[in-house]
Design an enzyme around this catalytic site. Structure first.
Site, PDB file in Angstrom:
ATOM      1  N   GLY A   8       0.821  -1.216   0.000  1.00 14.05           N
ATOM      2  CA  GLY A   8       0.000   0.000   0.000  1.00 14.05           C
ATOM      3  C   GLY A   8       0.848   1.256   0.000  1.00 14.05           C
ATOM      4  N   GLN A  12      -2.173   7.098   1.468  1.00 11.75           N
ATOM      5  CA  GLN A  12      -1.939   8.309   2.273  1.00 11.75           C
ATOM      6  C   GLN A  12      -0.759   8.109   3.236  1.00 11.75           C
ATOM      7  OE1 GLN A  12      -4.821   9.305   5.280  1.00 11.75           O
ATOM      8  NE2 GLN A  12      -4.199  11.432   5.399  1.00 11.75           N
ATOM      9  N   TYR A 140     -15.107  -2.063   8.099  1.00  7.71           N
ATOM     10  CA  TYR A 140     -13.712  -1.649   8.306  1.00  7.71           C
ATOM     11  C   TYR A 140     -13.271  -1.969   9.743  1.00  7.71           C
ATOM     12  CZ  TYR A 140      -9.838   1.658   8.931  1.00  7.71           C
ATOM     13  OH  TYR A 140      -8.629   2.240   9.221  1.00  7.71           O
ATOM     14  N   LYS A 144     -10.429  -4.516  11.137  1.00 12.62           N
ATOM     15  CA  LYS A 144      -9.289  -4.021  11.912  1.00 12.62           C
ATOM     16  C   LYS A 144      -9.201  -4.744  13.256  1.00 12.62           C
ATOM     17  CE  LYS A 144      -7.173  -1.321   9.150  1.00 12.62           C
ATOM     18  NZ  LYS A 144      -5.805  -1.694   8.726  1.00 12.62           N
TER      19      LYS A 144
HETATM   20  N1  SER Z   1      -9.286   7.314   9.031  1.00  9.81           N
HETATM   21  C1  SER Z   1      -9.946   6.040   8.897  1.00  9.81           C
HETATM   22  C2  SER Z   1     -11.262   6.187   8.264  1.00  9.81           C
HETATM   23  O1  SER Z   1     -11.846   7.239   8.374  1.00  9.81           O
HETATM   24  C3  SER Z   1     -10.148   5.404  10.220  1.00  9.81           C
HETATM   25  O2  SER Z   1      -9.012   4.806  10.670  1.00  9.81           O
HETATM   26  O3  SER Z   1     -11.738   5.245   7.699  1.00  9.81           O
END
Ligand code: SER
Length: 311
Positions: A8, A12, A140, A144
């Site tokens: 990756g 960012q 997500y 995680k």
């Molecule tokens: N910055 C991430 C998001 O907004 C969260 O870890 O998905």
């Protein structure tokens, strides 16, 4: 940490981490990889297209580069994950599984970014503890949290040196985040500089933790260099630098960009995600176990962001 592979690398975090690692450990020692070649990540050192969900491809890249450390940054973020939950599960879990297996077979240390997204509405919102109720409500967050547990498992069962940080929202210039709930705190700076106004997709008083990218990069390297005998909560540490709301960041920007105007058009999906996350996490374990201390507060971050974007 002598020979490093980053997945990756074009994202960012990767676009900041790769140059810093090359500065510290030598350009040729850091192999940047990503699922596609966008250009920037191959500047100043080796780059290879690698699909991190493909364990064979990861294994070959690690072997050829003779890597001893993997920074596994490839992942789908929270808002994009809600648009396609199955894809988020697949990308986030299959890539982690392949990285951990390769690390086990080839004896590599592994860094995996976790997130404030591992918490849910049933977690305490204020000074959210390092260990508490964790029932994330986004795909997500599910990936995680499962990822943290898988990293712990590989450490306990196979002795793989896994380490991670629960990042708050990360603010940076350069490569933009790829579809998260905290993206507003990046977008706002770009719009402030270019248009003098920003329409925020979260409500004015939505509170959350944030950190400026240079601090996040330093934290990443510091936790990987930390004395392993002191790391009790290795997967993964709560971490924060500042607590923000759209209103407080807008006021800070307005004090430096006269006439800046903030308006609000709430996106219910991202608002619900933000509301399920902590207002402010307790990062004392990171401070105590490996000496974490942020260097950018809201004012310092705002000055630096505006300087870079206006330049
Ligand atoms: N910055 C991430 C998001 O907004 C969260 O870890 O998905």
């Amino acid at each position: 940490m002598k020979r490093i592979l980053v997945t990756g690398a074009g994202g960012q975090i990767g676009s900041w981490l790769v140059p810093r690692l090359r500065e510290l450990y030598g350009s040729s020692k850091v192999l940047a990889t990503d699922v596609r070649h966008s250009g920037a990540e191959s500047e100043g050192g080796p780059f290879q297209v690698v699909d991190a969900t493909n364990a064979k491809a990861v294994g070959q890249a690690v072997m050829r580069h003779r890597a001893d450390t993997i920074f596994h940054l490839a992942a789908i973020l929270s808002a994009v994950g809600e648009r396609d939950p199955r894809l988020a599960w697949h990308i986030n879990m299959a890539s982690l599984e392949s990285v951990l297996e390769v690390a086990r077979q080839q004896n590599c240390a592994v860094f995996v970014p976790s997130s404030i997204g591992v918490f849910g509405s049933s977690s305490p919102k204020e000074m959210t503890p390092q260990e508490t109720v964790m029932r994330p409500e986004t795909m997500y967050g599910v990936t995680k949290l499962a990822g943290e547990l898988l990293c712990d498992y590989y450490h306990r069962r196979y002795g793989v040196d896994t380490r991670g940080l629960r990042f708050p929202g990360l603010v940076s210039y350069g490569i933009a985040p790829g579809g998260g709930t905290t993206d507003w705190a990046v977008d706002i700076f770009h719009k402030a500089v270019r248009e003098g106004r920003y329409t925020c997709f979260l409500g004015a008083d939505t509170r959350m933790d944030f950190m400026y990218m240079p601090d996040a990069i330093r934290a990443t390297i510091e936790v990987m260099e930390a004395d392993p005998t002191r790391l009790v909560h290795r997967n993964a540490y709560n971490l924060t630098a500042m607590e923000l709301t759209p209103a407080t960041l807008a006021a800070e920007i307005e004090s430096r960009v006269p006439g800046f105007v903030m308006s609000y058009e709430i996106d219910p999906v991202r608002q619900a995600i933000a509301d399920s996350w902590p207002d402010h996490v307790d990062d004392r374990s990171a401070r105590e176990e490996w000496g974490w201390a942020p260097s950018f507060d809201l004012a310092a971050m705002t000055v630096d962001m505006l300087e870079h974007l206006s330049g």
